[in-house]
Design an enzyme around this catalytic site. Structure first.
Site, PDB file in Angstrom:
ATOM      1  N   GLY A 105     -28.886 -20.949  17.068  1.00 48.52           N
ATOM      2  CA  GLY A 105     -29.468 -21.917  17.816  1.00 48.52           C
ATOM      3  C   GLY A 105     -28.728 -22.650  18.813  1.00 48.52           C
ATOM      4  O   GLY A 105     -29.016 -23.417  19.608  1.00 48.52           O
TER       5      GLY A 105
ATOM      6  N   ASP B 130     -30.742 -29.256  19.684  1.00 50.07           N
ATOM      7  CA  ASP B 130     -30.385 -29.495  21.276  1.00 50.07           C
ATOM      8  C   ASP B 130     -29.298 -28.575  21.599  1.00 50.07           C
ATOM      9  O   ASP B 130     -28.884 -28.489  22.736  1.00 50.07           O
ATOM     10  CB  ASP B 130     -29.906 -30.890  21.389  1.00 50.07           C
ATOM     11  CG  ASP B 130     -28.696 -31.212  20.514  1.00 50.07           C
ATOM     12  OD1 ASP B 130     -28.219 -30.171  19.737  1.00 50.07           O
ATOM     13  OD2 ASP B 130     -27.934 -32.346  20.235  1.00 50.07           O
TER      14      ASP B 130
ATOM     15  N   ARG C 155     -15.008 -19.837  18.175  1.00 50.54           N
ATOM     16  CA  ARG C 155     -14.764 -19.148  16.843  1.00 50.54           C
ATOM     17  C   ARG C 155     -14.500 -17.818  17.165  1.00 50.54           C
ATOM     18  O   ARG C 155     -14.884 -17.042  18.006  1.00 50.54           O
ATOM     19  CB  ARG C 155     -16.193 -19.227  15.933  1.00 50.54           C
ATOM     20  CG  ARG C 155     -16.362 -20.611  15.626  1.00 50.54           C
ATOM     21  CD  ARG C 155     -17.368 -20.635  14.302  1.00 50.54           C
ATOM     22  NE  ARG C 155     -18.663 -20.117  14.570  1.00 50.54           N
ATOM     23  CZ  ARG C 155     -19.452 -20.501  13.948  1.00 50.54           C
ATOM     24  NH1 ARG C 155     -19.708 -21.474  12.845  1.00 50.54           N
ATOM     25  NH2 ARG C 155     -20.979 -20.109  14.126  1.00 50.54           N
TER      26      ARG C 155
ATOM     27  N   ASP D 103     -28.312 -16.495   5.777  1.00 50.58           N
ATOM     28  CA  ASP D 103     -27.807 -16.307   7.245  1.00 50.58           C
ATOM     29  C   ASP D 103     -26.309 -16.734   7.079  1.00 50.58           C
ATOM     30  O   ASP D 103     -25.718 -16.524   8.155  1.00 50.58           O
ATOM     31  CB  ASP D 103     -28.681 -17.189   7.856  1.00 50.58           C
ATOM     32  CG  ASP D 103     -28.825 -18.893   7.522  1.00 50.58           C
ATOM     33  OD1 ASP D 103     -29.360 -18.718   6.368  1.00 50.58           O
ATOM     34  OD2 ASP D 103     -28.388 -19.503   8.023  1.00 50.58           O
TER      35      ASP D 103
END
Ligand code: AMP
Ligand code: MG
Length: 491
Positions: A96, A129, A180, A256
């Site tokens: 997201g 957002d 990452r 997840d």
């Protein structure tokens, strides 16, 4: 075709194997540009390892890449689709606020996902957002790098940039993007997604991809998908034992957030335990203690069962046989975990050989620590250096008796006291990223723009087994006012 400026070469050596998977697995999407990127932290040794040029990464063009304003040559940015059980409930999720730029092939030929976190909205953002705040991104940087130095498999942090934009959380915060680096972002939830919404063929594609990417021994296996399940179980058993041994609490072990590579991923509300208590929970939303310290091994088994369920159609044509294979594999997790934990605990107590009563000895110590509210890390450190006067346990009848049993246990092995001490030194970290020290570093950085506190902390955390005198200050316990410590998700 990309709208963005593509930056050529500069050490980037990206491949895109994930983008070759079926289109249902992801959405191709570019990072949303930010106003004024500024490099806050670069992990120079990791950059070198990846074959990236430090000078180039620090240049305007390099920072533009880390901010998502430009793309390195070879990038095919995408948001991965996945599902997951969140606190036990199944949900459709997906990246997201993160994007996979591609897979960097290192000079040694290893493959690592390069992911930007906080790079803007995606089709999986739901109400979010797509952005991230500086404090939590620096926190992830500090804790993931500390985990790496502790010898625990983890995704790593390459860089943090601020965006020059604000993000609205409980207060207005400076926006940031974390780069990452992970063996991959394949999760239990990736399989749950494909198992729920994909075709049988897509599930097989995903399993084959995971085998090729992480488990090269599969081609010799009689049943490669059973091999996959067994290997994932094995890696989780290793990982969770290591978490328990250092007192790490992940905080949000939703399916997840469980990587199939066996790395620790998703540094949200995680934190290290100070006082030993199996019921320790830091996350503000974990009101039932589902992800409490003492419950982590059980939850890992639960998550692996969800993974095994997704593999059933691949394990055997006969459903009953498939279930039996899965059950047998899952049953092995508890034993594997327990062996790893026991071996690790023996090492923490300087024990080389095995005796049946060792587990009782270990559990007795833990229950005395629990009863007297002893600090987890410092107790083992105190035992390592024989500085018993530094523990609240000294003088209690229980501990004195336990200590006699421990001493006599140590005498029942060939190795000398000095060898035991050596084993304990490398099995008991001198320091962990204690919550109050992490908070102090973040406050200086975010509120005052002073990064020196964080740099010193990072330096100390990069040698957790050094046991050097300079590290002593980092083992001082938090004041009572720092309790209870609370952490937050999705920041
Ligand atoms: P997590 O609790 O970090 O595992 O996140 C759960 C889900 O929420 C994932 O799909 C994340 O990508 C998504 N998510 C978390 N924070 C944000 C955000 N600020 N904007 C969009 N999606 C988010
Ligand atoms: Mg997550």
């Amino acid at each position: 075709m990309t709208e963005k400026k593509v930056i050529i070469n500069k050490g980037w050596n990206l491949e895109n194997s994930y983008a070759r998977l079926p289109k249902t697995f992801y959405t191709s999407i570019e990072p949303t540009p930010v106003r004024a990127p500024s490099l806050i932290k670069l992990n120079q040794s990791l950059a070198k390892y990846l074959g990236l040029s430090i000078d180039e990464l620090q240049s305007e063009e390099g920072v533009a890449i880390l901010a998502g304003n430009s793309l390195p040559e070879g990038a095919l940015p995408l948001a991965q689709a996945y599902a997951g059980h969140q606190f036990g409930h199944f949900a459709m999720l997906g990246d997201g606020r993160a994007l996979l730029l591609g897979e960097q092939i290192t000079p040694k030929g290893e493959r690592f996902d390069i992911q930007l976190k906080g790079s803007g909205k995606t089709p999986y953002s739901r109400g979010g957002d797509g952005r991230a705040a500086l404090g939590p991104m620096l926190r992830e940087y500090i804790i993931s790098e500390a985990m790496h130095a502790l010898g625990i498999a983890t995704n790593r942090s390459l860089a943090v940039v601020t965006t020059g934009e604000s993000v609205i959380r409980e207060s207005v915060q400076p926006g940031a993007i974390l780069t990452r680096v992970a063996a991959s972002h394949l999760r239990v939830g990736t399989f749950e997604y494909v198992s729920q919404w994909g075709t049988a063929e897509e599930l097989r594609d995903l399993a084959d991809y995971t085998l090729q990417r992480h488990f090269p021994g599969f081609d010799g296996a009689k049943n490669p998908y059973l091999f996959l399940l067994q290997q994932v179980i094995k890696r989780q058993a290793t990982l969770i034992a290591k978490w328990q041994l250092v007192g790490f609490i992940h905080g949000v072990m939703n399916t997840d957030n469980i990587a199939l590579s066996g790395e620790t991923i998703d540094y949200g509300p995680c934190a290290f335990m100070d006082t030993y208590d199996p019921a320790t929970v830091f996350s503000s939303i974990d009101t039932q203690g589902r992800y409490a310290y003492g419950n982590q091994p059980h939850i890992a088994g639960w998550n692996l069962t969800r993974f095994a369920e997704t593999l059933l159609p691949l394990l055997h044509d006969d459903q009953e046989q498939a279930v039996k294979l899965a059950q047998d594999a899952i049953a092995g997790f508890t034993e594997l975990y327990h062996c790893n934990w026991l071996a690790g605990m023996r090492a923490k107590l300087g024990i080389y050989n095995e005796e049946k009563q060792d587990e009782t000895l270990i559990k007795d110590l833990l229950s005395i620590m629990h009863k007297y509210g002893a600090d987890y890390t410092n107790t083992f450190r105190t035992l390592t250096f024989d500085k018993l006067e530094n523990t609240v346990l000294v003088g209690t009848t229980e501990f004195e008796e336990w200590n006699k049993l421990w001493q006599s246990r140590l005498s029942r092995q060939e190795e000398s006291k000095a060898s035991s001490h050596q084993l304990m030194r490398k099995s008991n970290p001198a320091l962990i990223p204690r919550n109050h020290r992490v908070e102090e570093a973040l406050e200086a950085a975010v509120k005052h723009g002073d990064f020196k506190v964080m740099e010193r902390l990072l330096d100390a955390l990069s040698h957790p087994y050094a046991h050097s005198p300079e590290q002593d200050e980092y083992s001082v316990l938090p004041s009572q006012s720092a309790h209870p410590y609370r952490t937050f998700c999705g920041t």
